[in-house]
Design a protein around this motif. Structure first.
Motif, mmCIF file in Angstrom:
data_model
loop_
_atom_site.group_PDB
_atom_site.id
_atom_site.type_symbol
_atom_site.label_atom_id
_atom_site.label_comp_id
_atom_site.label_asym_id
_atom_site.label_seq_id
_atom_site.Cartn_x
_atom_site.Cartn_y
_atom_site.Cartn_z
ATOM 1 N N ASN A 167 62.430 -33.563 -13.766
ATOM 2 C CA ASN A 167 61.259 -34.075 -13.055
ATOM 3 C C ASN A 167 60.311 -32.925 -12.715
ATOM 4 N N THR A 168 59.350 -32.681 -13.577
ATOM 5 C CA THR A 168 58.382 -31.599 -13.391
ATOM 6 C C THR A 168 57.225 -32.067 -12.517
ATOM 7 N N HIS A 169 56.862 -31.240 -11.562
ATOM 8 C CA HIS A 169 55.752 -31.593 -10.674
ATOM 9 C C HIS A 169 54.430 -31.568 -11.437
ATOM 10 N N MET A 170 53.660 -32.611 -11.287
ATOM 11 C CA MET A 170 52.361 -32.708 -11.936
ATOM 12 C C MET A 170 51.257 -32.700 -10.891
ATOM 13 N N ASP A 171 50.227 -31.906 -11.145
ATOM 14 C CA ASP A 171 49.098 -31.839 -10.236
ATOM 15 C C ASP A 171 48.362 -33.178 -10.223
ATOM 16 N N THR A 172 47.850 -33.547 -9.068
ATOM 17 C CA THR A 172 47.155 -34.827 -8.920
ATOM 18 C C THR A 172 45.948 -34.913 -9.839
ATOM 19 N N GLU A 173 45.238 -33.798 -9.996
ATOM 20 C CA GLU A 173 44.055 -33.781 -10.857
ATOM 21 C C GLU A 173 44.435 -34.068 -12.307
ATOM 22 N N PHE A 174 45.575 -33.503 -12.736
ATOM 23 C CA PHE A 174 46.037 -33.734 -14.103
ATOM 24 C C PHE A 174 46.406 -35.205 -14.306
ATOM 25 N N LYS A 175 47.075 -35.796 -13.315
ATOM 26 C CA LYS A 175 47.450 -37.208 -13.404
ATOM 27 C C LYS A 175 46.212 -38.090 -13.516
ATOM 28 N N THR A 176 45.171 -37.725 -12.751
ATOM 29 C CA THR A 176 43.931 -38.500 -12.786
ATOM 30 C C THR A 176 43.267 -38.403 -14.153
ATOM 31 N N MET A 177 43.227 -37.179 -14.695
ATOM 32 C CA MET A 177 42.628 -36.979 -16.016
ATOM 33 C C MET A 177 43.405 -37.734 -17.089
ATOM 34 N N TRP A 178 44.725 -37.707 -16.975
ATOM 35 C CA TRP A 178 45.576 -38.405 -17.951
ATOM 36 C C TRP A 178 45.319 -39.913 -17.912
ATOM 37 N N GLY A 179 45.164 -40.441 -16.707
ATOM 38 C CA GLY A 179 44.934 -41.874 -16.566
ATOM 39 C C GLY A 179 43.575 -42.309 -17.051
ATOM 40 N N GLU A 180 42.615 -41.387 -17.086
ATOM 41 C CA GLU A 180 41.261 -41.724 -17.509
ATOM 42 C C GLU A 180 41.087 -41.667 -19.025
ATOM 43 N N ILE A 181 42.072 -41.111 -19.715
ATOM 44 C CA ILE A 181 41.983 -41.039 -21.178
ATOM 45 C C ILE A 181 42.178 -42.434 -21.769
#
Length: 206
Positions: free
Chosen positions: A129-143
């Motif tokens: 379980n690698t910690h993911m930055d919130t900004e990265f999660k947001t960018m991933w969801g917007e793709i």
């Protein structure tokens, strides 16, 4: 056979070994006075019989007594990719509650059916379980994933090539030509047979 099935189902749902009195009382099947049924039950591969205490118990595929046992089992199956939930249903009466408790604490991951029932169980390894930055999660969801029809063009724009699909041309084998049946003319040399049609079978007049 139906009596044997009834007793086995009772032992399968029961919690722990059951005495003869308990079996007879709960199933209404008198196994003590039925030697054939007794022998079949005692020798059944899915039944454990204790001749000292004369108790019967169901022998599941996996020995699970609580949620800790379930967690250890799922963890041991990690290299195999997970476990099928239906293989565990007969191993523990409270298997459903144990699954939900472990899923609630994120100790296991549960793949469910459309109606929300557990289908597959996987160990949730905390080391993965690698910690993911919130900004990265947001960018991933917007793709946005391109539509299937627009995917080749999107790949080309990104400098990627699609897989070439080669269609194998099927060459039809030439069919052998059938010779046409021709009506052969029969040359009559004997004038006395001129009135007879030789192309037909001869049937003598009676």
């Amino acid at each position: 056979m139906s009596k044997l099935y009834t007793v086995i189902q009772f032992l399968k749902d029961a919690d722990g070994p059951q005495s003869v009195i308990s079996i007879v009382s709960r199933t209404k099947v008198d196994i003590r006075n039925n030697k054939l049924l007794w022998d079949k039950l005692a020798s059944n591969d899915k039944i454990d019989f204790d001749p000292v205490s004369e108790t019967f118990s169901y022998k599941p595929t996996y020995q699970i007594k609580d949620k800790e046992d379930l967690l250890k089992l799922v963890k041991s199956m990690q290299s195999l990719g997970g476990m099928d939930y239906k293989d565990l249903k007969e191993s523990y009466v409270k298997i459903s509650d144990a699954v939900e408790e472990l899923a609630g604490t994120s100790e296991i991951l549960v793949v469910r059916t459309k109606d929300g029932q557990p289908r597959g169980l996987f160990y949730n390894d905390p080391n993965l379980n690698t910690h993911m930055d919130t900004e990265f999660k947001t960018m991933w969801g917007e793709i946005k994933v391109p539509d299937e029809t627009d995917l080749p063009k999107a790949l080309e724009t990104a400098g990627l090539k699609t897989m070439d699909v080669f269609e194998k041309k099927v060459v039809a084998e030439p069919q052998p030509k059938r010779s046409k049946t021709r009506n052969k003319k029969i040359k009559i040399t004997n004038t006395h047979l001129a009135h007879i049609d030789l192309s037909k079978d001869y049937v003598p007049k009676k």
